[in-house]
Design a protein around this motif. Structure first.
Motif, PDB file in Angstrom:
ATOM      1  N   LYS A  11       0.645  -1.148   0.000  1.00 30.38           N
ATOM      2  CA  LYS A  11       0.100   0.138  -0.111  1.00 30.38           C
ATOM      3  C   LYS A  11       0.899   1.259  -0.135  1.00 30.38           C
ATOM      4  O   LYS A  11       0.492   2.236  -0.669  1.00 30.38           O
ATOM      5  N   LEU A  53      -3.714   6.069   2.140  1.00 34.35           N
ATOM      6  CA  LEU A  53      -3.270   4.668   1.767  1.00 34.35           C
ATOM      7  C   LEU A  53      -4.328   4.078   1.099  1.00 34.35           C
ATOM      8  O   LEU A  53      -5.608   4.076   1.336  1.00 34.35           O
ATOM      9  N   ASP A  76      -6.608   0.907  -0.715  1.00 37.22           N
ATOM     10  CA  ASP A  76      -7.329  -0.463  -0.209  1.00 37.22           C
ATOM     11  C   ASP A  76      -6.489  -1.358  -1.163  1.00 37.22           C
ATOM     12  O   ASP A  76      -5.911  -0.900  -2.166  1.00 37.22           O
ATOM     13  N   VAL A 127      -4.496  -1.279  -5.034  1.00 38.20           N
ATOM     14  CA  VAL A 127      -3.233  -1.956  -5.057  1.00 38.20           C
ATOM     15  C   VAL A 127      -3.121  -3.043  -6.279  1.00 38.20           C
ATOM     16  O   VAL A 127      -2.408  -2.819  -6.929  1.00 38.20           O
ATOM     17  N   LYS A 184       0.942   4.241  -2.495  1.00 33.43           N
ATOM     18  CA  LYS A 184       0.425   5.431  -2.235  1.00 33.43           C
ATOM     19  C   LYS A 184       1.707   6.372  -2.789  1.00 33.43           C
ATOM     20  O   LYS A 184       1.440   7.578  -3.268  1.00 33.43           O
TER      21      LYS A 184
END
Ligand SMILES: Nc1ncnc2c1ncn2[C@@H]1O[C@H](COP(=O)(O)OP(=O)(O)OP(=O)(O)O)[C@@H](O)[C@H]1O
Ligand SMILES: [Mg+2]
Length: 247
Positions: free
Chosen positions: A220, A232, A234, A238, A224
């Motif tokens: 994450k 971040l 979820d 990702v 980010k």
């Protein structure tokens, strides 16, 4: 504990697993996250020694598993994606049957069976035929059978599919945690991205290929940073970022 080196498996033209390498550490909860057809079950079947890879090697505690496959198999418990219990037998008969396959002594069988029956709250169902059991009870029975020979490693192929949210919560937060505390090493496959939270490390797999392998929080953080997000992402975000362009 388990080291997988460059395993590949094709079914005709379908390249189900492509040069996959990873390690599972002793005592860890290792997740295998990927959509339908990603190659999760194929990889598990190779890890179990049921399916022979076209190439690649697997080591258990430093030794090539194909050198002493019988010994290796005794260290593993497995719950398959499809039902693997005998529907016309009851819980104790299914457990006895499994124990027989693994050559568990009578003494060990009774000790393990009694503990597991209690742990999975199955006592009241003990004499019921599997075909009459509610889904959740049947799942717990599969786990009992997978653990009857007290294996070091447990492979669970999509154990949470079809579970209601509460059962899923209890499964990961109670059952899996307890098994880890008992020292088991656990590999779990899922296509539910949000379940990655329960894994210590997660391997993202897509079309038979490893896309990432890390702690969920590291994956994450990475996305980010890369995408300049202000919070971040979820695990679903990702995953789609990592496999972007391939859908
Ligand atoms: N015995 C087989 N014969 C032919 N093709 C197969 C066989 N087993 C798997 N495949 C194919 O290999 C690919 C990977 O399948 P696999 O079952 O490993 O995926 P999976 O990640 O477990 O998917 P799911 O989430 O649906 O269980 C798929 O394209 C599947 O159709
Ligand atoms: Mg599968």
């Amino acid at each position: 504990m388990i080291e997988v080196k460059n395993i590949s498996k094709s079914f005709g033209k379908i390249r189900a697993v492509r040069s996959l390498s990873f390690e599972i550490k002793k005592g860890e909860i290792f997740g295998f996250l990927g959509p339908n057809g990603a190659g999760k079950t194929t990889t598990i079947k190779i890890l179990l020694g049921i399916l022979k890879p076209d190439e690649g090697e697997i080591f258990f505690e430093g030794e090539n598993v194909f050198k002493n496959i019988e010994n290796y198999r005794r260290q593993i418990g497995y719950v398959s994606q499809e039902v693997s219990l005998y529907k016309d037998l009851n819980i104790s008969e299914n457990a006895e049957f499994r124990a027989g396959i693994y050559g568990v002594s009578e003494k060990d069988f009774f000790k393990n069976y009694k503990n597991l029956l209690e742990k999975f709250e199955l006592k009241e169902w003990e004499k019921e035929l599997v075909k009459n059991l509610p889904t959740g009870v049947e799942r717990r029975t599969s786990l009992l059978c997978a653990l009857i020979h007290d294996p070091k490693i447990l492979f669970l192929d999509e154990p949470s599919s079809g579970m209601d949210p509460l059962s899923r919560f209890r499964f990961f937060n109670e059952t899996i945690r307890e098994l880890k505390q008992k020292g088991k090493t656990i590999l779990i496959t899922t296509h539910y991205m949000e379940e990655a939270e329960y894994f210590e490390r997660v391997l993202l797999i897509h079309k038979g290929e490893k896309k990432a392998l890390d702690k969920p929080e590291n994956l994450k953080e990475k996305i980010k940073k890369e995408k300049n997000l202000n919070k971040l992402p979820d695990m679903e975000e990702v995953f789609f970022e990592i496999v972007a362009g391939e859908r």
